[in-house]
Design an enzyme around this catalytic site. Structure first.
Site: not given
Ligand code: GDG
Length: 731
Positions: A161, A368
């Protein structure tokens, strides 16, 4: 029906204080919902907390099992070494290009191996033959290899990821070889972008010295498929919440809070990879440059707390708080602070409402893997409901940038670039905003998280079962049958290439002498009545005669130009009328290229010129070979030659000569009823492609790559087959 075993460090469950468990949504779990995946699912992972924290472990275990979860309980020591240590303080920064933050410790590495083994053991407790095992992320790099050889018939997938950093950085990791070997235990390895895949391949080449192709590699007798699977966001979850009865109210509440201000939204986990200080720098610059907008805009910084208590993260939080205070101190006025920092998570409905309401979504990580916020924002725009479309500003260092080409791409380190983009976004006419969103949305809507999971699982399902593809399994049964038929009086010809087929490659071709058992094996086979053996090679006569002469084995050299019947006497030409005048012009060009490319040389053969680049820098050599191929093809367009790109060579050879022509001749000469040819590269395809009339023709490809052959194996597999064949002939 085979089970799908999902393996990830964190599980989609929450263990309650009373020891019972509750399913949580979001992330990976929701990607599998909605009926698109028809396998029964079991999860293997860490339920959170240290094992010492649970009063009644068996109760917790039973509760989790009811939710379809097989827990891997970890002690505080294991968590310190495996999770906080190796995963988060070594791998995470390194994979995100922050090598100066990466710390290395032998005891963390030990813990990482131990915990990965615990995961593998737990998987094996639940896995049955035919099951799919899908392992996620950098915490579990070693698990795929740890499953190998322990249970037959598992199809193992691995998805990363995070980014996979350039090999120049990856090589810094002391345990780099073990990590790569670990991943190569999988049948399918997936990344978000082509670049990550490219870096992974180049690390395999530089660290393990193994060649790969974009689609994968042949490793230890198995095919490892590599692919690009950009993850999508969870559409259903957002659709549901936005279609829910409370949503209009949530939307109104936030609209009222904004009080006519233009919203520039930032949502992320508070992590140093997200580039929050750099973003604050850009906000500061924007406010400096545009005093007229200071009172109009609201930068909302939602940073979900992460790894609280870890010094680095606590310091980052303080730094952000300080800078937000300083910016507001400088640019705020009574009743309005242009930057608002909310250090907490929000319910999904609030998040969706903010996506809808914001003018600009500012996604500027320094690195990212993908970044789902960017995708969610685009999909949540509601122009069709008469709402204005927002603009996405996206870091070029987020994986999502490759898919979201109509976003305003920025370099997050360049505060001026980001500040300018913010202003451009705020000034952008509505029609252009819409156009950009409309151009990006269809793709995101199709490739949502469910579609992503379906595609990966589909590829995993297409992996042949282990024993179907174990190479010796395919060839081996032939040994007994062929031996029986030879003994019964049928005539069999064996036509075997040498380099890459009977012998592995080495840096200096002269060093690739046969291992001690090989001449003996070939001689014994050739001595059997009704069995004729030929080694069909691109090599010069002298080498072949020195190492394989006098064995009763016919030698074919220079790709079918000359041959030595029975391995002794005088070499003869297959075709005495070959015209080699074409050589002089091309020779000069190849020699010039060798001069310019260290580690390469030209070899002249009777009816061919060969440019060798085995000793060159592997990537430089490969690149030069490709351009040389084009150059030579153009130069030789009207010449009676063929140009081909073989293993670490570019070869120009006479059209009147080929291994195929030679083998065709020998099959007739020997009156073979059965012929078996085996080879590893393109020159061997000329024999593999033969269709001799009235002959049962068996063709074997050694190694990976495209082929017309019916059987596929590797060097060891072929050797095992030949040895077995010899034993069967003796029986
Ligand atoms: C890994 C990789 C890759 C955020 N704040 C709130 C909230 N979120 C949710 C967003 C989004 C998710 O968190 C963050 O997305 P990421 O893409 O950064 O995902 P991660 O799991 O942290 O990271 C990344 C991912 O895996 C998938 O392969 O994209 O690069 O580092 O969905 O919406 N959700 C809620 N409240 C918040 O305040 N409900």
């Amino acid at each position: 029906m085979a089970k799908l075993i999902m393996v990830s460090n964190r599980l989609p469950v929450k263990v309650e204080p009373d020891g019972t468990s509750k399913r949580t949504t979001g992330g990976l779990a929701s990607a599998l919902e909605g009926g698109a995946i028809d396998h029964e699912q079991v999860w293997v992972g860490w339920p959170g907390g240290a094992v010492e924290d649970f009063d009644d472990l068996e109760k917790v275990r039973a509760g989790l099992e009811q939710e379809g979860v097989r827990p891997v309980f970890l002690s505080q020591d294991e968590l310190d070494g495996f999770y906080e240590g190796y995963s988060n303080s070594t791998l995470w920064p390194l994979l995100h290009y922050m090598v100066e933050r990466a710390r290395f410790s032998q005891s963390w590495w030990q813990a990482y191996q131990d915990v990965n083994r615990k995961f593998a053991d737990t998987i094996l407790e639940v896995a049955e033959e035919g099951d799919l095992v899908w392992i996620h992320d950098y915490q579990l790099f070693l698990v795929p290899m740890m499953l190998r050889g322990r249970k037959l018939g598992l199809r193992v997938g691995f998805f990363l990821h995070t980014p996979f950093c350039t090999s120049e950085l990856f090589r810094v990791l002391p345990d780099r070889a073990a990590i790569l070997e670990g991943v190569l235990g999988a049948d399918v390895v997936g990344f978000h972008t082509y670049n990550y895949l490219r870096h992974f391949r180049s690390s395999i080449l530089r660290v393990l010295g193994l060649e790969t192709e974009t689609e994968g590699m042949w490793h230890e007798g198995r095919e490892v498929k590599m692919g690009v699977y950009p993850i999508g966001h969870n559409r259903t979850m957002f659709e549901e919440v936005m279609g829910g009865p409370e949503f209009p109210e949530v939307l109104e509440r936030h609209r009222a809070d904004l009080d006519g201000k233009r919203l520039i939204l930032n949502v992320e986990r508070l992590d140093y990879t997200k580039g929050i200080p750099e973003k604050l720098g850009a906000m500061r610059r924007f406010l400096e440059l545009h005093p007229e907008k200071r009172n109009e805009v609201m930068f909302l910084l939602i940073a979900v707390p992460s790894r609280q208590g870890v010094k680095e993260y606590d310091e980052l939080t303080e730094e952000v708080q300080r800078e937000v205070g300083a910016i507001n101190g400088k640019f705020g006025k009574v009743g309005h602070s242009p930057v608002q920092f909310l250090h907490r998570g929000f319910p999904l409905a609030d998040l969706a409402a903010l996506y809808v309401l914001c003018d600009v979504c500012l996604v500027t990580p320094l690195r990212d893997g993908m970044n789902l916020v960017a995708k969610e924002f685009v999909d949540c725009q509601r122009m069709e409901d008469g709402l204005s479309a927002g603009v996405l500003i996206l870091s070029e260092f987020a994986g999502a940038a490759t898919e979201l080409s109509q976003a305003l791409h920025v370099n997050p380190y360049d505060v001026d670039d980001v500040a300018t983009a913010v202003n451009r976004a705020l000034e952008m006419p509505e029609a252009e905003r819409r156009e950009r969103i409309e151009a990006m949305r269809p793709r995101l809507r199709k490739n949502h998280s469910g579609a992503w999971a379906k595609q990966f699982i589909g590829d995993l399902n297409r992996v042949p079962m282990r024993d179907e593809r174990a190479p010796t399994m395919k060839l081996r049964p032939l040994a007994g049958d062929l031996a029986k038929r030879v003994k019964a009086g049928e005539k069999l010809g064996l036509f075997l290439d040498y380099d890459g087929t009977l012998r592995g490659f080495v840096d200096v071709p002269e060093d690739a002498v046969p291992d001690p058992g090989l001449p003996q094996l070939l001689a014994e086979l050739a001595s059997v009545d009704g069995l004729s053996v030929a080694v069909v090679s691109g090599r010069a006569p002298a080498f072949l005669e020195e190492h394989l002469g006098g064995l009763g084995v016919t030698l074919v050299g220079e790709h079918g130009f000359r041959w030595l019947d029975g391995g002794e006497g005088e070499w003869a030409l297959f075709n005495p009328h070959v015209n080699n005048e074409w050589k002089s012009g091309l020779r000069e060009h190849l020699e010039q290229v060798s001069l310019e490319t260290p580690g390469t040389h030209v070899e002249e053969k009777a009816s061919a010129l060969v440019w060798h680049y085995r000793a060159a820098d592997p990537e430089f050599g490969e690149w030069r070979a490709r351009s040389l191929l084009d150059e030579v093809t153009a130069m030789a367009a009207n010449l009676p030659v063929t140009v081909h790109h073989g293993k670490k060579i570019v070869e120009v050879s006479s059209l009147q000569v080929s291994k195929g022509e030679a083998v065709d001749y020998l099959i007739k000469q020997w009156q073979c009823g059965i012929a078996l040819v085996a080879g590893d590269d393109q020159t061997d395809e000329t024999m593999i492609a033969l269709e001799p009339e009235g002959v049962e023709f068996l063709s074997v490809k050694v190694g990976k790559g495209s082929t017309r052959a019916v059987y596929r194996t590797d060097i060891t597999g072929l050797r095992v087959f030949l040895e077995e064949f010899r034993e069967c002939l003796k029986r």
